[in-house]
Design a protein around this motif. Structure first.
Motif, PDB file in Angstrom:
ATOM      1  N   SER A   1       0.794  -1.234   0.000  1.00 38.09           N
ATOM      2  CA  SER A   1       0.000   0.000   0.000  1.00 38.09           C
ATOM      3  C   SER A   1       0.821   1.277   0.000  1.00 38.09           C
ATOM      4  CB  SER A   1      -0.912   0.038   1.226  1.00 38.09           C
ATOM      5  OG  SER A   1      -1.654  -1.137   1.331  1.00 38.09           O
ATOM      6  N   PHE A   2       2.019   1.205   0.493  1.00 38.00           N
ATOM      7  CA  PHE A   2       2.760   2.454   0.702  1.00 38.00           C
ATOM      8  C   PHE A   2       4.030   2.455  -0.124  1.00 38.00           C
ATOM      9  CE2 PHE A   2      -0.321   3.111   3.807  1.00 38.00           C
ATOM     10  CZ  PHE A   2      -0.368   2.058   4.712  1.00 38.00           C
ATOM     11  N   LYS A   3       4.007   3.225  -1.197  1.00 39.53           N
ATOM     12  CA  LYS A   3       5.101   3.156  -2.174  1.00 39.53           C
ATOM     13  C   LYS A   3       6.425   3.626  -1.613  1.00 39.53           C
ATOM     14  CE  LYS A   3       2.307   1.717  -5.217  1.00 39.53           C
ATOM     15  NZ  LYS A   3       2.120   0.282  -5.051  1.00 39.53           N
ATOM     16  N   ASN A   4       6.343   4.494  -0.611  1.00 43.43           N
ATOM     17  CA  ASN A   4       7.582   5.039  -0.098  1.00 43.43           C
ATOM     18  C   ASN A   4       7.882   4.549   1.310  1.00 43.43           C
ATOM     19  OD1 ASN A   4       9.824   6.587  -0.569  1.00 43.43           O
ATOM     20  ND2 ASN A   4       8.933   8.458   0.285  1.00 43.43           N
ATOM     21  N   PHE A   5       7.404   3.343   1.602  1.00 43.70           N
ATOM     22  CA  PHE A   5       7.514   2.851   2.971  1.00 43.70           C
ATOM     23  C   PHE A   5       8.961   2.635   3.366  1.00 43.70           C
ATOM     24  CE2 PHE A   5       5.426   1.626   6.659  1.00 43.70           C
ATOM     25  CZ  PHE A   5       6.079   0.548   7.227  1.00 43.70           C
ATOM     26  N   LYS A   6       9.313   3.145   4.563  1.00 34.69           N
ATOM     27  CA  LYS A   6      10.717   3.124   4.940  1.00 34.69           C
ATOM     28  C   LYS A   6      11.011   2.408   6.255  1.00 34.69           C
ATOM     29  CE  LYS A   6      12.223   7.255   2.574  1.00 34.69           C
ATOM     30  NZ  LYS A   6      11.860   8.667   2.584  1.00 34.69           N
TER      31      LYS A   6
END
Lengths: 583, 205
Positions: A124-129
């Motif tokens: 769901s979160f393209k920039n998940f870090k």
């Protein structure tokens, strides 16, 4: 005089305000500040996942990038919260997957996380870090595989003491070869072996890797190569620290550590063979944090090590350190701020190590910056506590666990009221306190009178009756979390101080004397609290109202009663009706 | 109704197997508490029917598992040591047992506490000894020598000194009571009936 700054200016100013308290204060100034603030808040902390709903959160704060959520009550750490209690993160992740496509960080503590959940996060979160799961459970290594495979910019994966269903070590190999973004990896809680070659390649291609905490299954022989691949490490958790005695391995390890000039923190050290300890001498002087709480080495070896770590600020260690080792700590480590001494044999009846109250007294004398203490021991005296209090008025956290419940002052055979009283009286900045030993209502009188900054209090097997609880609830102005077990506190104190409960995050009481009737009353009087009765004997309606309940968890909430309670939890209804939870 | 809610605890299947368990009680009586559950076979053995000495209470089935404040004088959650810390500490000494295989010149030692299941354990043994591999024959995993087809039967000596067939009891119970392991070749293991294909849940014979 009416004026207004342009929104952009206010937003810019607000961007320097990061603490939650300050942000909350800002939002209360006026309607326009509330609006501006809510649009530019990026980070949110939810101390109790049931205090608010995901829907409320996403409605108010549309642009969050970082979320921290806590679930189960603290006593869950000690098996006092039954299985199935709750703390599911799934509804949060679902809501965030729709509302926060740019979410970067999720930090969870004591929550139940499923593999489905982890997969949803990863997709769901393209920039998940950043994913930190502290004391969580409910997921397996399959879930980890989804995360590492799909999160292309993963910086942190920290499994901190979570309970993971360890199917295999294969998940680590799902890191794509292109992944170079890792800054922190903590897999210490996993049992399975991961592929060493995959690990080595991962470590050496991530130039920003600062923190690496291996699991026990990583043998000592593999450590030198790993270190050579990451000489910039700031924090290292070793795997098993044992091997047959081989001079080449020792010198190889020593050389590898020599290259780690930035290393500040060391942990791990399972199955330690003392002969290999000298390998870490090159980094000792730079260490600020040392966790030897899994290292079953004896006092002389510990002392030798500590005497080289003159810059130590934080030490976690087993009681094998003994008073003699603590003396050395007090002499050598003048920057010490935090000490935790864990019991090597918590369930043994006999004292197995020469660790007494004296060790803590020495450290309190020798370490002027000591502010945070967790200490397990088998005997204590009021005199020692008074000395500690006078030596260290700067204490912020003081958690003492005398292993035998209701143990008296071993010198005078009196309760330890005076000793703890001295602690709260002298340590004006005390924020967290855990009590143990024989204690009467008097100690609570002292606490209510003096502990004005106290935020969290843990009570076990203490007090005489309601008066004790009343002192605490009426006196401790800053109290946020109160947890009590096996103490004779009952209805009167709770009902008399009901309003106080709305100023706190939560109250836990188990094996006390609170009646079902009182719980119903509380539920009626305080609609903004969830009053949850936990009883595994079946519905409290089947017993007289005066009957004490097993466990009680009360917390303030804007979310109303929760809908995911298991069969053994009943939420007291606002109207005093048959409580919710019975179908 | 509350027993339906209890399903949410296990979460997985929709079958309320607990409802079908035999209990002692009149029809329609609530199934509350351990008192009305039919005793498991191993519990009846504990009734000292001619056996000397007390059997270890940990052997009497999972219904005893639930911690209570009074069992063995231990308090639940006291002292407040976290579970992962407890586990780490107990594993530190390890539960090393000798493992011998017929025909192998020397024994090995394995730490039973490293494993959570028979599968993991047998895989580990496979790694330690080169004389056999795990093969699946008729739905059952067997230890076989790939060269000459000889089957190895895993047996162990328990706390009472009896030689038992590995696999009859839950893993944890086995790990606690096992003192040493021996892999006997099939011809030596006479008297040990092959395990039945289907595992029935416990009930007295």
């Amino acid at each position: 005089m009416a004026y207004s700054f342009p929104e952009e200016v206010l937003e810019y100013v607000f961007s320097f305000i990061n603490s939650d308290k300050d942000r909350n204060a800002v939002s209360l100034v006026c309607k326009s500040w509330y609006e501006i603030e809510r649009w530019c808040r990026r980070r949110i902390f939810i101390g109790n996942c049931y205090a608010v709903t995901p829907g409320i959160m996403v409605r108010r704060f549309p642009e969050i990038r970082s979320v921290e959520i806590k679930g189960k009550p603290h006593f869950a750490d000690f098996n006092l919260v039954p299985e199935g209690w709750g703390g599911y993160v799934y509804p949060w992740v679902v809501a965030m997957s729709r509302a926060y496509p740019w979410l970067e960080e999720i930090r969870l503590k004591r929550m139940v996380v499923s593999d489905e959940c982890l997969e949803l996060i990863s997709k769901s979160f393209k920039n998940f870090k950043v994913l930190v799961m502290s004391s969580c459970e409910g997921f397996s290594t399959d879930g980890l595989a989804s995360i590492v495979a799909n999160c292309r910019n993963l910086k942190e994966l920290d499994l901190r003491e979570s309970e993971v269903e360890d199917l295999s070590g294969h998940w680590l190999s799902h890191f794509p070869d292109t992944c170079t973004s890792l800054v922190s990896l903590n897999i210490a809680c996993l049992a399975s072996e991961v592929s060493f070659s995959a690990l080595e390649r991962l470590v050496s291609r991530c130039p920003n890797l600062k923190s690496l905490q291996l699991n026990r299954a990583v043998p000592l022989e593999k450590l030198p190569n790993l270190l050579r691949g990451a000489p910039q490490l700031v924090e290292l958790g070793t795997g098993a620290y044992s091997a047959e005695l081989r001079p080449e391995l020792l010198s190889n390890l020593f050389d590898a550590f020599t290259v780690c000039k930035e290393l500040k923190g060391l942990s791990g050290f399972w199955d330690v063979v003392p002969a290999y300890l000298p390998a870490i001498y090159p980094v000792c002087n730079g260490l600020t944090s040392l966790n030897l709480s899994y290292a079953t080495i004896q006092s002389p070896d510990i002392s030798k090590l500590i005497s080289q770590c003159q810059n130590l600020e934080r030490l976690w260690v087993l009681d094998y350190i003994e008073d003699s080792g603590l003396d050395i700590l007090a002499t050598c480590c003048k920057n010490l701020e935090e000490l935790r001494v864990f019991p090597s044999d918590p369930y043994g009846v006999e004292q197995n190590v020469a660790l007494t109250e004296q060790g803590l007294v020495s450290v309190s004398e020798g370490c002027p910056k000591l502010q945070s203490v967790l200490y397990f021991c088998r005997r204590m005296s009021n005199a020692a506590l008074v000395t500690i209090a006078r030596n260290r008025p700067n204490l912020i956290r003081f958690r003492l666990c005398i292993i035998e419940a209701r143990a008296t002052d071993y010198l005078t055979l009196e309760p330890l009221d005076a000793g703890f009283g001295a602690i709260v009286e002298n340590c004006r900045e005390l924020r967290r306190l855990s009590l143990s030993g024989l204690l009467t209502d008097r100690v609570f009188e002292y606490i209510g009178k003096h502990a004005k900054k106290l935020e969290m209090l843990s009570i076990a097997f203490a007090g005489d009756g309601d008066l004790g609880l009343h002192h605490v609830l009426s006196g401790c102005e800053s109290l946020r979390k109160l947890e009590i077990r096996d103490s004779p506190f009952g209805d009167k104190a709770l009902l008399a101080n009901a309003a106080k409960l709305e100023t706190m995050r939560s109250l836990w009481m188990s094996s006390c004397s609170v009646s079902y009737g009182a719980c119903k009353l509380l539920g009626q009087r305080l609609p903004r609290l969830n009053v949850e009765v936990i009883d595994e004997r079946g519905t409290p309606e089947s017993r007289p109202e005066s009957c004490p309940i097993e466990k009680l968890y009360i917390y303030r909430t804007v979310a109303g009663p929760r809908f995911d309670t298991p069969g053994f939890i009943w939420t007291m209804d606002e109207e005093g009706n048959t409580p919710l939870g019975i179908a | 109704m509350s027993s339906m809610n209890n399903l949410s605890e296990s979460g997985k299947s929709g079958m309320n197997l607990k409802e079908t368990e035999l209990t002692l009680g009149l029809p329609g009586e609530p199934r509350v508490g351990k008192a009305c559950m039919k005793r498991v076979f191993s519990e009846t053995v504990d009734l000292e029917l001619g056996n000397s000495g007390k059997k270890d209470s940990s052997g009497s089935g999972s219904s005893m598992k639930k911690e209570s404040a009074t069992s063995r004088g231990k308090l639940v959650g006291w002292p407040p040591v976290r579970a992962h810390r407890k586990n780490i500490m107990t594993v530190k000494s390890g539960k090393y047992v000798k493992v011998g295989v017929d025909g192998a010149p020397y024994l090995r030692k394995v730490d039973l506490e490293l494993y959570n299941s028979y599968e993991q354990f047998l895989s580990a043994l496979e790694g330690l000894f080169t004389c056999f591999k795990i093969r699946t024959v008729l739905d059952e995993k067997k230890l076989m020598d790939p060269v000459n087809g000889v089957e190895y039967v895993p047996t162990y000596e328990d706390k009472d000194g009896d030689w038992m067939l590995v696999g009859d009891v839950p893993w944890k119970m086995f790990a606690e009571s096992c003192k040493r392991v021996r892999l006997m070749t099939r011809s030596e293991a006479i008297g040990l009936a092959p395990r039945p294909e289907t595992k029935c849940s416990s009930s007295s014979s």
